[in-house]
Design a protein around this motif. Structure first.
Motif, PDB file in Angstrom:
ATOM      1  N   ILE A 165       0.872  -1.186   0.000  1.00  0.00           N
ATOM      2  CA  ILE A 165       0.000   0.000   0.000  1.00  0.00           C
ATOM      3  C   ILE A 165       0.904   1.230   0.000  1.00  0.00           C
ATOM      4  CG2 ILE A 165      -1.712   1.281   1.344  1.00  0.00           C
ATOM      5  CD1 ILE A 165      -2.597  -1.451   2.545  1.00  0.00           C
ATOM      6  N   ASN A 166       0.720   2.105  -0.989  1.00  0.00           N
ATOM      7  CA  ASN A 166       1.558   3.303  -1.115  1.00  0.00           C
ATOM      8  C   ASN A 166       0.752   4.535  -0.723  1.00  0.00           C
ATOM      9  OD1 ASN A 166       3.470   1.580  -2.297  1.00  0.00           O
ATOM     10  ND2 ASN A 166       2.641   1.956  -4.355  1.00  0.00           N
ATOM     11  N   ILE A 167       1.160   5.203   0.332  1.00  0.00           N
ATOM     12  CA  ILE A 167       0.433   6.413   0.751  1.00  0.00           C
ATOM     13  C   ILE A 167       1.366   7.615   0.630  1.00  0.00           C
ATOM     14  CG2 ILE A 167      -0.909   7.518   2.575  1.00  0.00           C
ATOM     15  CD1 ILE A 167      -1.672   4.882   3.689  1.00  0.00           C
ATOM     16  N   LEU A 180       6.174   9.452  -4.153  1.00  0.00           N
ATOM     17  CA  LEU A 180       6.113   8.159  -3.449  1.00  0.00           C
ATOM     18  C   LEU A 180       5.403   7.093  -4.285  1.00  0.00           C
ATOM     19  CD1 LEU A 180       4.317   6.273  -1.193  1.00  0.00           C
ATOM     20  CD2 LEU A 180       6.781   6.580  -0.903  1.00  0.00           C
ATOM     21  N   THR A 181       4.288   7.471  -4.943  1.00  0.00           N
ATOM     22  CA  THR A 181       3.545   6.441  -5.692  1.00  0.00           C
ATOM     23  C   THR A 181       4.340   5.996  -6.923  1.00  0.00           C
ATOM     24  OG1 THR A 181       2.155   8.133  -6.774  1.00  0.00           O
ATOM     25  CG2 THR A 181       1.243   7.055  -4.830  1.00  0.00           C
ATOM     26  N   ASP A 182       5.075   6.919  -7.564  1.00  0.00           N
ATOM     27  CA  ASP A 182       5.949   6.518  -8.688  1.00  0.00           C
ATOM     28  C   ASP A 182       7.037   5.560  -8.200  1.00  0.00           C
ATOM     29  OD1 ASP A 182       4.609   8.185 -10.443  1.00  0.00           O
ATOM     30  OD2 ASP A 182       6.401   9.215 -11.170  1.00  0.00           O
ATOM     31  N   LEU A 183       7.670   5.948  -7.101  1.00  0.00           N
ATOM     32  CA  LEU A 183       8.811   5.202  -6.551  1.00  0.00           C
ATOM     33  C   LEU A 183       8.397   3.828  -6.022  1.00  0.00           C
ATOM     34  CD1 LEU A 183      11.760   5.254  -5.216  1.00  0.00           C
ATOM     35  CD2 LEU A 183      10.579   6.101  -3.197  1.00  0.00           C
ATOM     36  N   ALA A 184       7.406   3.824  -5.137  1.00  0.00           N
ATOM     37  CA  ALA A 184       7.019   2.558  -4.506  1.00  0.00           C
ATOM     38  C   ALA A 184       6.276   1.664  -5.506  1.00  0.00           C
ATOM     39  CB  ALA A 184       6.166   2.836  -3.270  1.00  0.00           C
ATOM     40  N   GLY A 185       5.583   2.287  -6.456  1.00  0.00           N
ATOM     41  CA  GLY A 185       4.957   1.494  -7.530  1.00  0.00           C
ATOM     42  C   GLY A 185       6.034   0.787  -8.334  1.00  0.00           C
ATOM     43  N   PHE A 186       7.127   1.496  -8.582  1.00  0.00           N
ATOM     44  CA  PHE A 186       8.246   0.889  -9.323  1.00  0.00           C
ATOM     45  C   PHE A 186       8.860  -0.249  -8.510  1.00  0.00           C
ATOM     46  CE2 PHE A 186      12.869   0.845 -10.336  1.00  0.00           C
ATOM     47  CZ  PHE A 186      12.762   0.307 -11.603  1.00  0.00           C
ATOM     48  N   ALA A 187       9.088   0.006  -7.207  1.00  0.00           N
ATOM     49  CA  ALA A 187       9.679  -1.037  -6.355  1.00  0.00           C
ATOM     50  C   ALA A 187       8.781  -2.275  -6.351  1.00  0.00           C
ATOM     51  CB  ALA A 187       9.870  -0.503  -4.937  1.00  0.00           C
ATOM     52  N   ALA A 188       7.465  -2.055  -6.207  1.00  0.00           N
ATOM     53  CA  ALA A 188       6.536  -3.203  -6.163  1.00  0.00           C
ATOM     54  C   ALA A 188       6.482  -3.921  -7.504  1.00  0.00           C
ATOM     55  CB  ALA A 188       5.138  -2.716  -5.768  1.00  0.00           C
ATOM     56  N   SER A 189       6.542  -3.160  -8.586  1.00  0.00           N
ATOM     57  CA  SER A 189       6.372  -3.793  -9.905  1.00  0.00           C
ATOM     58  C   SER A 189       7.609  -4.565 -10.345  1.00  0.00           C
ATOM     59  CB  SER A 189       6.011  -2.738 -10.954  1.00  0.00           C
ATOM     60  OG  SER A 189       7.136  -1.968 -11.287  1.00  0.00           O
ATOM     61  N   THR A 190       8.715  -4.401  -9.631  1.00  0.00           N
ATOM     62  CA  THR A 190       9.941  -5.112 -10.000  1.00  0.00           C
ATOM     63  C   THR A 190      10.330  -6.172  -8.970  1.00  0.00           C
ATOM     64  OG1 THR A 190      11.092  -3.209  -9.039  1.00  0.00           O
ATOM     65  CG2 THR A 190      10.992  -3.310 -11.433  1.00  0.00           C
ATOM     66  N   PHE A 191       9.894  -6.021  -7.722  1.00  0.00           N
ATOM     67  CA  PHE A 191      10.290  -6.977  -6.680  1.00  0.00           C
ATOM     68  C   PHE A 191       9.699  -8.349  -7.002  1.00  0.00           C
ATOM     69  CE2 PHE A 191       9.877  -9.069  -2.539  1.00  0.00           C
ATOM     70  CZ  PHE A 191      11.180  -8.961  -2.099  1.00  0.00           C
ATOM     71  N   VAL A 198      -2.729   5.268  -2.426  1.00  0.00           N
ATOM     72  CA  VAL A 198      -3.574   6.219  -1.703  1.00  0.00           C
ATOM     73  C   VAL A 198      -2.901   7.587  -1.871  1.00  0.00           C
ATOM     74  CG1 VAL A 198      -4.645   6.825   0.509  1.00  0.00           C
ATOM     75  CG2 VAL A 198      -4.162   4.408  -0.027  1.00  0.00           C
ATOM     76  N   PRO A 199      -3.272   8.328  -2.919  1.00  0.00           N
ATOM     77  CA  PRO A 199      -2.578   9.594  -3.220  1.00  0.00           C
ATOM     78  C   PRO A 199      -2.963  10.703  -2.244  1.00  0.00           C
ATOM     79  CG  PRO A 199      -4.382   9.218  -4.769  1.00  0.00           C
ATOM     80  CD  PRO A 199      -4.316   7.996  -3.914  1.00  0.00           C
ATOM     81  N   THR A 200      -1.959  11.468  -1.818  1.00  0.00           N
ATOM     82  CA  THR A 200      -2.211  12.499  -0.798  1.00  0.00           C
ATOM     83  C   THR A 200      -1.996  13.922  -1.303  1.00  0.00           C
ATOM     84  OG1 THR A 200       0.054  12.331  -0.011  1.00  0.00           O
ATOM     85  CG2 THR A 200      -1.574  10.909   1.069  1.00  0.00           C
ATOM     86  N   ASP A 203      -9.788  14.848   1.662  1.00  0.00           N
ATOM     87  CA  ASP A 203      -9.378  15.390   2.969  1.00  0.00           C
ATOM     88  C   ASP A 203      -7.858  15.558   3.062  1.00  0.00           C
ATOM     89  OD1 ASP A 203     -11.903  15.708   3.948  1.00  0.00           O
ATOM     90  OD2 ASP A 203     -11.982  13.708   4.863  1.00  0.00           O
ATOM     91  N   PHE A 204      -7.119  14.660   2.402  1.00  0.00           N
ATOM     92  CA  PHE A 204      -5.659  14.781   2.432  1.00  0.00           C
ATOM     93  C   PHE A 204      -5.200  16.153   1.924  1.00  0.00           C
ATOM     94  CE2 PHE A 204      -5.675   9.994   2.083  1.00  0.00           C
ATOM     95  CZ  PHE A 204      -4.987   9.743   3.260  1.00  0.00           C
ATOM     96  N   LEU A 205      -5.999  16.727   1.022  1.00  0.00           N
ATOM     97  CA  LEU A 205      -5.555  17.964   0.367  1.00  0.00           C
ATOM     98  C   LEU A 205      -5.648  19.176   1.291  1.00  0.00           C
ATOM     99  CD1 LEU A 205      -7.125  17.338  -3.154  1.00  0.00           C
ATOM    100  CD2 LEU A 205      -4.929  16.577  -2.225  1.00  0.00           C
ATOM    101  N   LYS A 206      -6.292  18.972   2.452  1.00  0.00           N
ATOM    102  CA  LYS A 206      -6.437  20.096   3.393  1.00  0.00           C
ATOM    103  C   LYS A 206      -5.105  20.511   3.995  1.00  0.00           C
ATOM    104  CE  LYS A 206     -11.258  19.274   4.329  1.00  0.00           C
ATOM    105  NZ  LYS A 206     -12.261  18.530   5.069  1.00  0.00           N
ATOM    106  N   THR A 207      -4.084  19.643   3.891  1.00  0.00           N
ATOM    107  CA  THR A 207      -2.792  20.006   4.507  1.00  0.00           C
ATOM    108  C   THR A 207      -1.695  20.295   3.475  1.00  0.00           C
ATOM    109  OG1 THR A 207      -2.248  17.653   4.745  1.00  0.00           O
ATOM    110  CG2 THR A 207      -3.236  18.733   6.652  1.00  0.00           C
TER     111      THR A 207
END
Ligand SMILES: NC(=O)c1ccc[n+]([C@@H]2O[C@H](COP(=O)([O-])OP(=O)(O)OC[C@H]3O[C@@H](n4cnc5c(N)ncnc54)[C@H](O)[C@@H]3O)[C@@H](O)[C@H]2O)c1
Ligand SMILES: O=C(O)C(=O)C[C@@H](O)[C@H](O)[C@H](O)COP(=O)(O)O
Ligand SMILES: [Zn+2]
Length: 357
Positions: free
Chosen positions: A93-95, A100-111, A120-122, A161-165
């Motif tokens: 799960i990438n939050i 982060l989503t580019d990076l961790a998506g890449f890590a997951a897609s190659t591991f 979960v985009p913030t 709601d994430f966009l409030k910060t």
């Protein structure tokens, strides 16, 4: 080029934990993992920590910022997955934002040649663009997204709601990709963006506008997953934009991705008029609007060679030719528009001579 008519489930919710719980249940206990980044961890994870602990989910935290979208960070995620027994049937799960989503998506897609991941985009940018559509990757050798994969997340959970910060700069950075979506496919979307009051945000209205933007992205992804043809529409503004972004980074005056895309769209609107007859009056109005929101990255004549060199690495290029995605008019695209060096320099000169708003 593989086309795909399937795409991830996109869920809009104000209760992301409920949705996450349902997804976690689909995987074996102990085989679901979490990747996030420092700033999001500090601001948002206190609300999620008990939930993830109760689900027995371990977390890896990457430092925040674009300069961490790099190989060392991928290794950190691979090691974390390896040391915690992730297997092919696991879920990551990438939050976080697009970094982060580019990076961790890449890590997951190659591991282990690929395990499932869920985004979960913030940030606004990651909600309307980066978390959707399956382009994953890292920067390499000073070049944007130079190494990456095409692999879709199993789901994207969007909670405004994430966009409030997020700060104003990051909000309007995401706005640039929405403007791009309006320009390439939807005059109606562009019109709603022109009147949206982003100094006084109505989050319910924002969710609807985000949905419209995601619809544009989904259309191109569903019809051309691996960017053999019309997905190149989503790259409007990026040939010049990525060059501006890389140049600014190497000159130690980094700009946010969306700002670079806005500068790129200005440059490519100039090319659109010359190569595809984009109406001049509309071009002027759009450039004035973009300058008003994004200002300018000041460039000098001696930067042109380097910007051109950076463009020679663009992924849309073929046979040594630099190919742009241009616009004959709002809502219409012309892909594979080869531009010679002289014309590209004219466009850079046009951009250079614009007066900041
Ligand atoms: N894969 C794609 O299709 C695609 C599309 C567009 C952009 N991108 C990539 O996305 C990246 C940019 O994404 P981004 O703009 O989200 O940048 P980002 O992930 O770096 O986030 C921007 C800033 O906001 C902070 N942040 C994140 N969420 C927050 C929150 N809820 N509250 C407060 N602060 C928060 C981050 O720590 C960071 O400082 C670039 O690397 C770009 O190349 C990818
Ligand atoms: O989804 C796409 O396709 C895009 O081009 C979206 C862009 O906004 C995004 O910045 C993407 O990461 C650029 O990809 P690249 O292939 O030019 O690196
Ligand atoms: Zn982009």
């Amino acid at each position: 080029m593989g086309n795909s008519n399937i795409y991830s489930k996109i869920i809009y919710t104000r209760s992301p934990q409920t949705e996450l719980r349902a997804w976690i249940k689909k995987y074996e206990p102990g085989k679901v993992f979490l990747a996030t980044e420092k700033k999001v961890d500090e601001i948002w994870m206190p609300q999620f920590d008990d939930f993830f602990q109760s689900e027995g989910i371990k977390k890896v935290v990457i430092p925040a910022g674009e300069n961490n979208k790099k190989l060392e960070s991928v290794e950190k995620i691979w090691k974390f997955l390896s040391q915690n027994g992730a297997d092919r049937k696991s879920l990551l799960i990438n939050i976080g934002g697009g970094m982060l989503t580019d990076l961790a998506g890449f890590a997951a897609s190659t591991f282990k040649r690929g395990l499932d991941f869920l985004n979960v985009p913030t940030t606004l940018l990651s909600q309307v663009d980066a978390s959707v559509g399956g382009k994953t990757g890292i920067n390499f050798n000073g070049l944007k997204n130079e190494v990456g994969t095409f692999k879709e997340p199993v789901a994207v959970i969007i909670n405004t709601d994430f966009l409030k910060t997020i700060d104003r700069e990051n909000f309007i950075s995401g706005y640039a990709e929405m403007i791009k979506h309006g320009l390439i496919k939807s005059p109606e979307h562009l019109d709603e963006l022109k009147i949206f009051d982003f100094k006084n945000i109505d989050y319910n209205q924002l969710q609807e506008i985000i949905r419209h933007s995601v619809e544009v992205k989904k259309y191109f992804v569903a019809n051309d997953f691996q960017e053999g043809g019309i997905r190149k529409a989503l790259n409007f503004g990026h040939t010049a934009g990525h060059a501006f972004e890389s140049l600014a980074m190497e000159q130690n005056r980094p700009v946010l991705h969306g700002y670079a895309v806005a500068y790129g769209m200005i440059t490519e609107l100039f090319l659109s008029e010359i190569k595809c007859g984009f109406p001049l009056n509309e071009q002027n109005g759009l450039i004035e609007w973009l300058l008003n929101i994004y200002g300018k990255l000041e460039i000098e004549k001696f930067d042109f060679e380097r910007l051109f060199e950076l463009m020679t690495h663009d992924k849309k290029n073929e046979s040594g030719r630099i190919n742009f995605t241009l616009l004959p008019k709002i809502g219409e695209i012309a892909i594979n528009q080869n531009c010679e060096k002289e014309l590209i320099f004219d466009a850079l000169n046009f951009y250079k001579n614009l007066k900041p708003a």
